[in-house]
Write a protein that holds these residues in place. Structure first.
Motif, mmCIF file in Angstrom:
data_model
loop_
_atom_site.group_PDB
_atom_site.id
_atom_site.type_symbol
_atom_site.label_atom_id
_atom_site.label_comp_id
_atom_site.label_asym_id
_atom_site.label_seq_id
_atom_site.Cartn_x
_atom_site.Cartn_y
_atom_site.Cartn_z
ATOM 1 N N ILE A 79 -9.929 5.920 3.184
ATOM 2 C CA ILE A 79 -9.391 5.521 4.811
ATOM 3 C C ILE A 79 -10.826 5.140 5.341
ATOM 4 O O ILE A 79 -11.613 5.802 5.419
ATOM 5 C CB ILE A 79 -8.853 6.691 5.415
ATOM 6 N N GLU B 231 -6.627 2.392 11.233
ATOM 7 C CA GLU B 231 -7.158 2.834 10.108
ATOM 8 C C GLU B 231 -6.315 2.466 8.929
ATOM 9 O O GLU B 231 -4.980 2.248 9.189
ATOM 10 C CB GLU B 231 -7.440 4.630 9.863
ATOM 11 N N SER B 232 -6.984 2.227 7.781
ATOM 12 C CA SER B 232 -6.173 1.623 6.736
ATOM 13 C C SER B 232 -7.091 2.087 5.387
ATOM 14 O O SER B 232 -8.085 2.528 5.465
ATOM 15 C CB SER B 232 -6.196 0.127 6.752
ATOM 16 N N GLY B 233 -6.231 2.220 4.233
ATOM 17 C CA GLY B 233 -7.096 2.597 2.999
ATOM 18 C C GLY B 233 -5.816 2.446 2.010
ATOM 19 O O GLY B 233 -5.044 1.935 1.628
#
Length: 168
Positions: free
Chosen positions: A96, A80-82
């Protein structure tokens, strides 16, 4: 000059940390450690995780990413990324995107002295079963610990993930 010529990008000036990011600067860098997950609808599991928090000069935002692997086999599990947007008043906005297709929009608070960030779900997008995801991050004895709570159509809000990570 050839039509395909692309001039080099100017070098980024070395700048100080953005004022909004300063209270959470202890998060910046890479963190690695073990976690465990459980939920009424799945078997308990353990994982290895690496978190990354980075900051672009002069921007009031922290980029966030997480990758997990199965302990033992090293098989990739989740990513996951954000972005985290801390505000001077102690509030924070977080978005996210998960590798499962879910998108979280969270709002919360941070306490720079306690080194704690509490995030409450504002929206879980693109989810058919997940209704709520909340997160708490805190420094404990120099390590970064977190807990993720989740609620679905069939379960109430409860702990789903816990991990403790060391700074690399």
């Amino acid at each position: 000059m050839a039509a395909n010529f692309i001039p080099p990008l100017p070098s980024m000036p070395q700048s100080a940390l953005h004022q909004a990011v300063q209270p959470l600067s202890y998060l910046l860098g890479s963190w690695k450690g073990n976690g465990e997950g459980s939920f009424p609808t799945i078997s308990p599991f353990r994982y290895l995780e690496e978190l990354q928090f980075s900051h672009s000069p002069n921007k009031p935002v922290i980029a966030y990413s997480s990758k997990t692997w199965k302990l033992g086999s090293g098989e990739p599990m989740h990513a996951e990324s954000g972005f985290w947007r801390p505000k001077p008043d102690g509030t924070i906005e977080v978005v996210i995107a998960q590798s499962t297709g879910l998108v979280e929009v969270q709002k919360g608070t941070y306490d720079a002295k306690q080194r704690r960030v509490k995030l409450k779900c504002s929206l879980v997008g693109n989810a058919t079963k997940v209704k709520e995801i909340n997160r708490v991050f805190e420094m404990v004895d120099g390590e970064l610990s977190y807990e993720v709570e989740m609620a679905t159509n069939h379960t109430s809000l409860q702990t789903h993930l816990k991990a403790t990570l060391k700074k690399l």
